[in-house]
Structure formats: C-alpha cells, structure tokens
Design a protein around this motif. Structure first.
Motif, short mmCIF file in Angstrom:
data_model
loop_
_atom_site.label_atom_id
_atom_site.label_comp_id
_atom_site.label_asym_id
_atom_site.label_seq_id
_atom_site.Cartn_x
_atom_site.Cartn_y
_atom_site.Cartn_z
N PHE A 184 0.87 -1.18 0.00
CA PHE A 184 0.00 0.00 0.00
C PHE A 184 0.90 1.23 0.00
CE2 PHE A 184 -2.82 2.88 2.78
CZ PHE A 184 -3.49 3.38 1.68
N ILE A 185 0.81 2.03 -1.07
CA ILE A 185 1.71 3.18 -1.24
C ILE A 185 0.87 4.44 -1.43
CG2 ILE A 185 3.53 4.20 -2.68
CD1 ILE A 185 4.36 1.35 -3.42
N THR A 186 1.15 5.43 -0.61
CA THR A 186 0.42 6.70 -0.72
C THR A 186 1.34 7.78 -1.26
OG1 THR A 186 0.94 7.08 1.62
CG2 THR A 186 -1.24 6.21 1.11
N ALA A 187 0.86 8.46 -2.28
CA ALA A 187 1.56 9.62 -2.84
C ALA A 187 0.55 10.76 -2.89
CB ALA A 187 2.10 9.30 -4.23
N LEU A 188 0.15 11.20 -1.70
CA LEU A 188 -0.94 12.15 -1.57
C LEU A 188 -0.53 13.59 -1.83
CD1 LEU A 188 -2.74 10.72 1.61
CD2 LEU A 188 -3.01 10.07 -0.78
N GLY A 189 0.78 13.84 -1.87
CA GLY A 189 1.26 15.19 -2.12
C GLY A 189 1.40 15.98 -0.84
N ILE A 190 2.37 16.89 -0.80
CA ILE A 190 2.61 17.64 0.43
C ILE A 190 1.65 18.82 0.57
CG2 ILE A 190 5.02 16.96 0.58
CD1 ILE A 190 5.79 19.68 -0.53
N LEU A 191 1.06 19.27 -0.53
CA LEU A 191 0.12 20.39 -0.47
C LEU A 191 -1.13 20.01 -1.27
CD1 LEU A 191 2.62 23.35 -1.00
CD2 LEU A 191 1.57 22.62 1.15
N SER A 192 -1.93 19.13 -0.70
CA SER A 192 -3.09 18.62 -1.42
C SER A 192 -4.40 18.75 -0.66
CB SER A 192 -2.87 17.15 -1.79
OG SER A 192 -2.70 16.36 -0.62
N LYS A 193 -4.35 19.12 0.62
CA LYS A 193 -5.58 19.30 1.39
C LYS A 193 -5.80 20.78 1.65
CE LYS A 193 -8.15 17.95 5.51
NZ LYS A 193 -8.15 17.16 6.76
N PRO A 194 -6.71 21.42 0.90
CA PRO A 194 -6.94 22.85 1.07
C PRO A 194 -7.38 23.19 2.49
CG PRO A 194 -7.96 22.07 -0.95
CD PRO A 194 -7.53 20.85 -0.19
N TYR A 195 -6.91 24.34 2.96
CA TYR A 195 -7.27 24.81 4.29
C TYR A 195 -7.96 26.16 4.19
CZ TYR A 195 -6.74 27.08 8.84
OH TYR A 195 -6.98 27.76 10.00
#
Length: 529
Positions: free
Chosen positions: A134-145
């Motif tokens: 299981f590999i996650t590449a979610l990105g360092i700036l991907s969840k807007p705040y």
C-alpha cells in the motif's frame, strides 16, 4: 463489490503516484498494480490548482524526472499548470501506467490484516482491494485549508479555495477579494489585477516575494539544456535543494556590502525565489544576521516599486526571511494600479463573511462579487487524516501522527507493514520530482530486499523512526526556517502546534543516508516472515 486480489495499490495521480506505479509495474514486474486518483484525470496538484497564474517554482528543465527523455522539451523558464499536467500525462503514457488508474475514486479506508499480511482497501465508490503493498503519494500540499470564518456559507457571490478555481470563471470587471498572500494569492493577484473592477488583498503576514521572470527560452538556452542534461542532473542530485543550479558556497557576511548588493540585484533581475535564497549566499537559511541582509534588500525593493508609502509599508515583511521562498511576476507592481489595494488583517482581522462580502473586526464592511480563499493547505500529513489507515493490531495512523507526524526517511512507519508514504512527513525539503525519484528507487530496493530474504512484510523499526524524527527536529532548530510560521513547521493551521515535518538537511545528505542504510543491510527496518 467483490474484493480484488492485487499486488500493490498506489494512491495519487501526480508525480509520486505515476512514478511509483511505473516502478512497481516495470521494474519489479508486479502483475497486478492498481492506482487510485480522486480526480477525473492525472496531474495531482496540477490537476486541481488551475487558478490564473499557477506555475512551478522550479525551472522547467528540472521539474520532472531525470530519465523522462520523451517528454516535451521546455520552451519557457517555468511551467504553467497546464504544461505540467500535459508533461505528467506524457510520462504516464511513456511508462504504460494509464491503464492501471482508477479515476474518480477516493480511498476511504486501508486496514492491514496480520493473518494474511495484506492491506484491505476500500474506495468511496465501493471498490475493494486486498493488496500486498500500500503506497500513498498524496502530495505535500493537497488538502486545502480555509479558516472557519463565521458566516462563510452566507456569501451570495462566488467563493472558493484557490485550489478549487471554478472552470471557466471570468473575473473581468468583477470586485474580487483574495484572502492570503502565499504562492497562490500572489500569483493570482499578478495574473488578474489588470482586468478586474477592483481587487482587495487581505494580508495577515507580509511575504518576501521575488520576481520569477518567466519567459520564453532562447534557442541557445534550449540547446544548452539539451546538451548538458547529464551535468544538470548531476547538479540536481548532488545539491541541497535539487533546483539544478550551483548553490552558493559564499557567506553573505564575508563580503562587502557593495558585493552583497551586486549579488542580490543580479539574482533579483534573473528571477526565481529559490535562486534568490540559495544561489546568492550559503548562510541565508542558517544565520539570522546574514538572513537580514537579504530581507532588508527585499524590503528596499518593495519601497522602490510601490509608489504609495503607506501601501509599501503594509507590504514590507518583518522578521526572518524563511519558509518556502516565494516568487511572482509583477506582484508588488500590481499595487500601483488604482483598482488594487491591500488590507492588513494582522491587527484588524476578518470578523465574518457577510452576504455581500467581508466584515472586519472594526466593523468595516467591503462588498465583493468573488472571494478567493488563498489560505494555503494543511500540508504534508493533512491529507492522511481523510483516510482511515490502520496498521498492525488496528493502530490508527491518525493517532500515531496526532501530535508528531513523522515517518522513517519520510517513507515508512513502525507497525504499518508494507506501507510506504512518498513525500510523507520527514521527507527532505527540495524540488519534488527528484525527491520522488530518490524515494521511489529506495522503495524498490526495500521490496527487492524483502523478496530476497523470503519475508512477507517490512516496516520501520520504532527506535530508528524516533532517531530520524529527532534528526529532523535538530536540523530544523539550526535553521532560520524554525522561526518562521509555515506549513513546513506544521503550524499554519489554526490549533496546530509547531512541529517541523520536513528534513531541512538537503537532498544530497538525505540520499547519502539512504545509501548508507542500504549498504549496511537496512538495520532501520524489520523484515518479518
């Protein structure tokens, strides 16, 4: 739906997801690899961030993979969002991973089953998988705040986070508010200010922003880039920040003031935030006195550019110049236009959003047609809190990372077997594609080592993970970055406590550490039967 038995599942359609899908499929020859992307297409950050002026802050010829020889040759110094997305799609086609992607699905849970040594993974559309890796590449700036402004749902105009810019939105002739002055806020301001009726920038903290000087590459520059590929990539992987230029080895404090000004002026005119910070002198990030020489230069530039002294004063930052070095073309110049203004919300914050616009704490109400929340991201580990990830014995990743998010080398977490976090907390602070390359190659080596040992799973050793966490903290404390509020310190989101989440010791140092780990047979890992 029935459970699909697969070898590996990768999450993410950006640089990390595409790279790891290709490596597992083409190098490790895994037969059943599935990649999940919540968007309708590839691009990751560059699929979502399509606001006006969105562009890379790494130069075009190094904003990709070193072995990506068949992607379009760069024609401009920096890449706009559409250019990056096209490049990533080309990479996916060249590595034959497009067919591995399942789009418009979001992983909602991933639970490790100790009995079968498999990850049981479910998407929001009901797809279910049992995967070895299981590999996650979610990105360092991907969840807007977006801060929790009272009344935010009452606005009768159009409002959105900059990462969700509505397709086809026309701002011409509109009254626009931009809340935030980071990369997206400054780029949007630069891009739209000429055509709007009015533009008000709400600034909580003034930023140090240099010109980017994006332009078409000259023919001789294209020829040099093509000819010097090996040299360029050698510079990338043997430097601290992997930007493709020679980082300075000269102290700002060991030269005359005239020499300092000459260097700053030259690089200011050349353009590029990372170039200004790391090509000028070698101690801007570690010595506050040296840092102040660069900070003072930028403040002077703002005073020269912005004609109104009061506006210039508001836009001039105070304190250390650190965090992510920002750059945008024509940002300060925009405030010379009569339709553009800045409102400081440091001492007079936004009280609430009202149906017609924004009300400040002192009662001032401003009317707008469009409000853009350029308020940044819950960075690095933020996106992981949207997924129910549970490791050995049901331990939740959200609990493990509640106060101190960190993974061994930014990749592996104790008690989470066969789980790899590409650009996870603890990864180096540098140009993203080279980081992904280095981490991807290391993950391949780990899996090969596991297979050679005949094991079923691999995970980080807890003591080794703790030591890496301590090193990340220690390095951060030795830098100017440690005193600047930003997502790099995990303290840009309301209610969060400062905790450095990126390794500031450089990509070259990081790569040497991974090489050392491999050469002594991975003592920081547990290989389990």
């Amino acid at each position: 739906m029935t459970i699909q038995e697969i070898d590996a599942l990768i999450v993410g359609g950006g640089f990390g997801g595409i790279r790891l899908t290709g490596l597992l499929k083409n190098q490790l020859q895994l037969a059943k690899v599935v990649a999940i992307e919540k968007g309708e297409g590839l691009g990751g950050t560059w699929y979502w961030n399509k606001y006006p002026g969105a562009q890379s802050d790494s130069e075009s010829w190094v904003y990709g993979f070193s072995d990506d020889v068949d992607t379009p040759q760069p024609t401009t110094r920096y890449l706009y969002a559409d250019d990056v997305q096209r490049q990533l799609i080309t990479t996916a086609k060249n590595t034959n991973v497009l067919d591995n992607y399942l789009f418009e699905n979001q992983v909602v849970s991933a639970h490790y089953d100790t009995t079968s040594s498999r990850w049981h993974i479910t998407t929001d559309k009901g797809f279910r998988f049992a995967a070895t890796y299981f590999i996650t590449a979610l990105g360092i700036l991907s969840k807007p705040y977006i801060p929790n402004f009272p009344g935010i749902d009452t606005f009768q105009g159009v409002s959105f986070h900059s990462a969700g810019w509505p397709k086809g939105l026309n701002t011409d002739g509109k009254r626009v508010a931009i809340i935030g002055t980071g990369p997206s806020g400054s780029q949007i301001t630069s891009a739209i200010h000429r055509s709007v009726e009015s533009l008000v920038v709400f600034q909580k903290r003034a930023q140090y922003i240099t010109p980017v000087e994006n332009r078409a590459l000259r023919d001789e520059e294209k020829d040099a880039i093509s000819r010097d590929q090996a040299k360029i990539w050698n510079t990338v992987f043997n430097s601290l920040f992997a930007m493709g230029f020679e980082e300075s080895n000269e102290s700002a404090l060991n030269v005359s003031e005239a020499r300092r000004r000459e260097v700053y002026e030259q690089i200011w005119n050349k353009g590029g935030g990372f170039r200004f910070f790391f090509e000028a002198f070698n101690d801007l990030g570690i010595d506050f006195t040296a840092n102040e020489t660069a900070a003072a230069f930028v403040r002077e530039k703002i005073a020269e550019i912005v004609k109104d002294p009061q506006t210039a004063s508001i836009l001039q930052p105070t304190g250390a110049y650190g965090g992510r070095p920002l750059c945008a073309d024509g940002y300060y110049e925009a405030f010379n236009n009569p339709n553009v203004s800045v409102v400081s919300i440091a001492d007079n914050p936004i009280s609430r959003i009202i149906p017609t616009g924004i009300e400040l704490q002192d009662g001032t109400a401003l009317e707008f047609d469009i409000i853009v929340f350029a308020t940044g991201f819950d960075g690095v580990d933020g996106a992981y809190r949207d997924v129910d990830i549970r490791g050995r014995n049901g331990i939740r990743l959200s609990d493990v990372w509640q106060e101190r998010p960190n993974a061994l080398y930014g990749i592996s977490v104790a008690e989470f077997p066969n789980f790899f976090t590409i650009t996870g907390p603890g990864s180096p602070f540098a140009n993203i594609p080279p980081i992904v390359e280095v981490q991807g190659d290391f993950v391949v080596r780990l899996i090969r080592e596991l297979n050679q040992r005949g094991g079923r799973s691999i995970e980080a050793n807890r003591d080794a993970e703790l030591k890496w966490t301590e090193l990340v903290q220690a390095v951060s404390r030795s830098t100017v970055f440690d005193k600047v509020r930003s997502w790099i310190q995990n303290n840009n989101v309301a209610g969060s406590e400062k905790f450095p989440v990126l390794f500031l010791g450089g990509l070259n140092t990081y790569t040497a550490k991974l090489e050392e780990e491999a050469n002594i047979q991975y003592p920081s890992y547990q290989f389990l039967d």
